[in-house]
Every structure is written in C-alpha cells, then in structure tokens.
Design a protein around this motif. Structure first.
Motif: not given
Length: 764
Positions: A83, A112-114, A126, A177, A236, A289, A353
């Motif tokens: 993340t 908190a992004t993907h 997210s 993470r 997520g 996450t 990722r």
C-alpha cells in the motif's frame, strides 16, 4: 487510546530506535571509493514528477489527451510495497483518475492507495483519512481544504502538508503494509478524524470502537477490463489505532451523521472520532492494511510498526530507499540529471505490488475470498505486463534477481490456481487487458538470465498452454488465454476479419501478430534449453510470423485479410484500428528478436537506416508510449550506430524533466522511468529475452552498479569536450568492445566499461 506498553518495553523501544537512527546516519555518511563522501540519494527524488500533464516535446504529438498524463503519485512507502500513501486531490476509484494531481487546488484527505503508478486504470480497495477542525462536517465538499505547494514536503519516506483552513499539519510515513500519520494542531480547537472506505459501488464496511481507540473496515474490490464490475474475490482491509482518547465518535453516510458505531453498503460511508486539542498537541494514527482480513491488517501493523515512533519508522523506510538507490551510484556535476535519474529509479520500484501479509497469507488468484499462504519469498500482483516486460522488469532482473524470482513464482502460482497463465494480471484477477502474452516473455527473460528458483516444468506447461491451446468459451470470456489464438494458429497471423471481440482492446490484429511472434520466440528459447525439440521447431517457425503482415510494396506492416489482400487505404502515419496505440510506421520496427530478418525484408541495413531516419525526420517517433521504446537503439543494427547515440542523447535531454510535467506520457508502472535509467547508463534491452543489451553513450561521467552477487560494474565516460556524445572507442575490462552490445552475464560479472566520446561521429 494510548497503546499499553510497559516501562521496560518503552526503554527497549527507545534504545533500538536510537541504534536504528545511528545506523541510518552511518549508512548515509559512509564514504564510497571514487565518489568521495556519498550524500543521501533520497534527496534527489522528486515524487511530484509526472503528477501533472506532460510538458515534454513528445507529449505534444499525442492525440489522446489522457495519454499526456503520466498519472504518477507522490507515494510514501518502501519499494514494491503493498500500500502506498498519498494526499488525495481527486475523489473516487474511477478509471484513469489518479488520487493526486499537482494542479488540483484542494486536498480531500490522505489515501491508503492501490493505484497502479503511472497507469490509466483505477484505484481499488483504498481508504481515506481526513483531519478537520471546528464543527463536525462529513460532506466532501465541506471538508476539503485548500493547500499550497509551498507548504508541501514530499519524499518516498515522508509527506507533510499544512491544511490552512483547518489549521492542521499532517505528516505521513509508511512501511510495506502499514503507516503512521502525525497530526499537529496549529490552534486550540475541536479536531475530528474522518475515515472512509472509497467504494464507487456504494459497498464496504467500517466500524469504530471508542473504548479501544480502534477503527476497522474493508472496501470490496471489483474487476475492470475483462469481467468489468464483477467481484474480484477479495477486499482491501484496514485496521487503525489512534494513540489518544477521543470524546465523541459515530458514523456517517451521504453526509448524515449518527451515533451508531458502524455503517455498511451505503453511499459515502465513514466514521468519525472527535478530540479537543490544544495548540501544538498531536495525534498519532497508525494503520495496517491487508488483502485477506482485518485481523491480518492488525497483525501487519503490530509486526511492522508496533510501538515504534514516527521518526524511527520514517528512518527505517528511508534506509530501505537509500539501500535500493545506492545500487547505482552516480558521479556527475549535473544535479538536475541526478534528480531525474533517481526519480526514475523511484518510479521504477512501485510495482509489481506486494500482496501477501507478513505471515505469508494472500487471496487466491481469481478466487472467491479463498486464502492461500506462500512459504517461500513473497507473492506479488499488479503486473502491467505489456508495458513493463520491456525495461522495468529487466531492470529488476539486473539489480534484484531474487525479487525477480518472486515475481516469476507469483505468475506461476497465478497460472496454477486459475488454470491459465495470465496475460495482464491486475486486481489479482484475469483481465485480458492490452495485447501479447508477455508473462511468457518475462518468464523466458528471467530463465535465460539464470533466475530459476521456481517450478520450471510448471512454468513451461503454462506458457505452452497459452501458446498452443484455446480456452473453452467460459474461460476465454473470463480473460484466459491469448486473444485471437485460433486465427493466429490457423493463418500465421490475425486477419482483419477477426475483430477480437472479447477483449478490452479490440482488433489491433497486426500488433497482436507481431507480439505473439515475439512471445513464440521467447518460449522457443526455453523449449530448446529443456530439450523440447518439436516445440522448439514449431515455435521458432512461428516466431517469423511477423513477415506475414509485412507488405513489401510499402515496406511496412499492414492489415491483411484471409485471402491475402492488404487493407486499404494505407496510411502509415495515422492511428489505425489494426495497430495498438500507434501507427503502422511505428509498429514496423517491433521485431526485437529477429533484426537480421527484418533488415532482410526491408532491403538491407541502409534501408533500415533510411526508415529509422524517416520516423525521426517526420517526428513520428513517440516516446510517450511503449511500442517504440526500442526504436532509437535500432541504429545499432545498421552501419550508423552513432545515430542511436544522437537520438538517445536527444531523448534523455528533451523528454524528461524535473517538474510535475516531466514525463512524456503514462509512466505505466515504471516503464517510462526504467527506459531513462537504462539509457542514462548507456544500455538498453531491445530484446530482454536474449540477455543482450544494446550500447549507447552514457549520460554521466561515472556510474557504479553494485550487483547482489557482491560484484561491481563501473561505467566511466571520458569526453573530449562538454558536448561530446558520440562514441569513438569503448573498453570493457581493458579490451576494445567492437560490437555495440554486451551480454547480461558480462555485466553482472563486473569490471569496468570506459566510453570515449567526441563531438562528431566517426573514429578519432
């Protein structure tokens, strides 16, 4: 609520934090032979690069304005993290909208992004945290705050910004993470934290526990491209701990608040926690996450951060970046070029990722909320494969072969679990996005470079299945197998009559033919090594299928019908439906595995040189997209390799910059940036499968590459004048390098490469 930690534990934590900080300072200050005192390399990274519309020359050629957006973000996280954390200036998880754009005026929180860096895809799974002051408000339009770039600080290990209306300073650091956020009040006031899952589907769940000071929830992930909108089979998940008691809490949906502690499956849901803060007081928020469960997100947080301080966590992440960047050390007086180079290295280490928890758990590929556990290495996803097999993955193979092995093993796991080797695995799902079958190209490249610590036989079985078989209708519709494989096998090319209806990119028959020919070549190299004689012969024959779409009358590739007639009218410099994101002229040069064959059907080396001249003279070379990235290096196959040196030097100088618009187009998970890294070092893998790099004049006075084997390669450039860009002589370990190429094995064996450059082409 504060974390309960014993006095002795506090002392131990403090002791280890001091030790860690001292180690980091020693790492940064260590002298390096030939470089003098080596300063921090992280300072050269400019995370805002690519967060605004491109201002480079190449971008002006682009017809599709969305392709002018590099779509990178100022991501805070270690390399290849699960993340990333970023300020959020765009709402939603909508396709082609990155969370952050430099030109936007408001911040809507910290996500908190993907997001797949540099892509035109969509975010997923997210969540966002937004601190506000004053009265409680929950509508995005009411809580967004203006911000100034003058009040922004961004680096891979740290982000800081002042929210002027709320009079709050937000700081962020992160681990693989998990993350830490530090909020500082600039005035005495009521402060609220708003936490929201970011589902465009009005799905998700979130809960707040005021007594424990905890928040948890999830955002279900949905597929795009193939199976668009369907559940991806995982979510997520997040777990948040607030290290200060709050006096009020509740939930909200669509701007309406309630004292209920949880909310689910409604529009714009979230929870809030309220505090009374004095000026100078701080809030510490830690977040974990996961893609498997809330419990796993909590465990990830406890193991990665635990009771560590903000500064110690930041120091650990900075040290990870320093170690990674230090694999390539530059000695040069041009600070601007160092900034562009190390920023490119940063962008080239965002993806694939990390997908597994700290205990090895991860969601089964293309599964239905089933959990698996990896016992060796890590499991990765978000392979923007059509883009990154060209240079980004080869850069990982060169610098971090163990990581490349985990990537390869992850692809094999996906194929075994889902039944077919995926073409473009993202969102832990089949997608059938883009074209080609470049998981095969990557696996072959890794195999040929000795990266083989996985089930080679299973890898071969999966690659062969893609190359020789057609999935049943249900699997094909789900995104499995090569698009148009039946036509390709029957005719030796994909004819215009096959419109490839079951793909995100339809048609593009000529480009598919060319790329399948390359993938067949890639697989043939493994077949030969494994003694699969019949497979090798068939695949080698098929690797020449590019000739079937080459029209000798026009000297370029062209759409072709089943009866052998060519598509008309022929417009070599127009975007055509049978070409992927480019023109027939641009794609004609995509035969990286058989340049002698292409030269032959073009009419000889001089004819190739003339056609290459033409694409640059007509300004038809488009650096902002991947299909032509090998083109400038193809002069090395002619009698005028100095033209490679000229064009590459020009691209390095004109098509990359320091500013927010400093990338020529979509960075596409680091491919554009990896191109810069290789080219600036004087190398490029035109054919990554072969393990051969084409050579050009390096950008820097000196670069030293440290390989994981412990060996080093020093690339030294000696110029007769400041403007010298043409190679007059090359030495490798003291011997004259007469060819314009060098092998992977020679590079990793280490030693010295010396380039002598002059202002004009030709020998001294």
């Amino acid at each position: 609520m504060p974390i309960s930690v014993s006095s002795n534990q506090h002392k131990n934590n403090f002791k280890w934090e001091i030790i860690l900080l001292l180690l980091v300072l020693q790492l940064i200050a260590l002298p390096n032979p030939g470089f003098g005192q080596q300063a921090s390399l992280v300072k050269y990274i400019q995370p805002f690069s690519g967060t605004s519309a491109s201002t480079t020359m190449a971008s002006q050629h682009i017809e599709d304005k969305t392709e002018r957006l590099a779509n990178t973000i100022p991501a805070v996280a270690p390399p290849f993290a699960m993340t990333q954390w970023t300020p959020q200036t765009q709402l939603s998880e909508t396709k082609c909208l990155a969370p952050y754009y430099y030109s936007n005026k408001k911040i809507y929180g910290f996500r908190a992004t993907h997001w797949i860096s540099g892509s035109c895809t969509q975010d997923y799974g997210s969540f966002t945290i937004m601190p506000i002051s004053g009265k409680l408000k929950t509508k995005w339009i009411d809580i967004a705050d203006n911000y100034s770039h003058a009040q922004e600080v961004s680096s891979p290990d740290y982000y800081k910004v002042t929210l002027p209306n709320h009079q709050l300073i937000t700081e962020i650091t992160a681990t693989l993470r998990s993350s830490m956020m530090r909020i500082t009040a600039l005035k005495s006031d009521s402060v609220y934290l708003l936490i929201s899952p970011n589902s465009d589907q009005n799905k998700g769940f979130i809960k707040i526990d005021q007594e424990k000071g905890e928040i948890s929830g999830y955002n279900p992930v949905h597929r795009i491209y193939q199976g668009w909108g369907q559940a991806a089979g995982f979510s997520g998940y997040f777990y948040i701990r607030i290290q200060k008691s709050f006096h009020v809490s509740g939930s909200y949906a669509a701007g309406k608040t309630t004292n209920q502690p949880s909310v689910a499956n409604k529009k714009d849901i979230g929870v809030f926690a309220g505090f009374k803060l004095q000026k100078g007081a701080q809030l510490i928020i830690t977040s974990g996450t996961s893609f498997t469960s809330i419990a796993a997100a909590k465990l990830n947080l406890e193991k990665e951060i635990g009771a560590a301080s903000f500064n110690a966590t930041r120091a650990k992440t900075k040290a990870a970046w320093e170690e990674s960047l230090a694999q390539v050390k530059i000695a040069d007086n041009d600070e601007r070029r160092k900034t562009i180079f190390y920023t490119a290295m940063y962008h080239a280490q965002q993806h694939p990722r990390l997908f597994n928890d700290i205990d090895g758990s991860y969601p089964q590929f293309a599964g239905d909320y089933q959990i698996k556990k990896i016992t060796k290495g890590n499991y990765y996803d978000d392979f923007s494969m059509w883009d990154i097999y060209r240079a980004q993955l080869p850069l990982v193979e060169l610098l971090q072969p163990k990581l490349a092995n985990s990537f390869a093993n992850s692809l094999i796991i996906k194929g075994t679990q889902g039944g077919w080797l995926p073409i473009f695995p993202c969102w832990n799902s089949y997608t059938a996005a883009m074209i080609g079958d470049h998981s095969t190209a990557f696996l072959a490249a890794a195999y040929n470079k000795g990266i083989r610590d996985y089930d080679v036989n299973e890898a071969y079985r999966l690659m062969r299945q893609n190359a020789f078989e057609m999935p049943d209708s249900a699997d094909y519709l789900n995104g499995k197998g090569r698009r148009g494989i039946n036509s390709y096998l029957k005719y030796g090319y994909i004819p215009m009559e096959d419109s490839i209806p079951n793909a995100f990119h339809k048609k593009e028959q000529v480009s598919r033919t060319l790329e399948y020919a390359y993938d067949d070549y890639a697989l043939s190299t493994i077949a030969k090594d494994l003694g699969k004689v019949n497979d090798y012969k068939e695949l080698h024959k098929r690797s020449l299928n590019y000739k079937n779409v080459f029209d000798p009358k026009v000297g370029m590739v062209r759409g072709k019908y089943i009866n052998g007639e060519w598509y008309s009218p022929y417009l070599p410099d127009h975007r055509e439906a049978y070409i992927t994101e480019g023109t027939p002229r641009q794609y004609t040069f995509y035969v990286p595995h058989d340049m002698p064959g292409l030269i032959s059907i073009m009419g000889g080396k001089k004819a190739l040189e003339n056609e290459l001249d033409s694409i640059f003279t007509k300004k038809e070379y488009w650096h902002g997209n991947e299909p032509g990235h090998q083109i400038p290096f193809l002069y090395n196959y002619t009698s005028a390799p100095w033209k490679t040196q000229k064009q590459v030097s020009k691209i390095l100088a004109e098509e990359y910059g320091e500013g927010a618009g400093g990338l020529s187009g979509n960075d596409d998970a680091g491919q554009m940036s990896a191109w810069y890294v290789f080219a600036a070092l004087g190398l490029y893998p035109v054919d990554p499968v072969s393990g051969v790099y084409q050579v050009t004049s390096p950008l820097f006075n000196q670069a030293t590459i440290s390989f994981k084997t412990g060996k080093n390669l020093t690339i030294k450039t000696i110029r007769t004048t400041k403007n010298s860009i043409y190679i007059s002589k090359m030495l490798f370990n003291g011997k004259i390098l007469r060819q314009n190429q060098i092998t992977h094995q020679d590079l990793i064996n280490g030693g010295n490469m010396t380039f002598y450059l002059q202002e004009k082409p030709g020998s001294k």
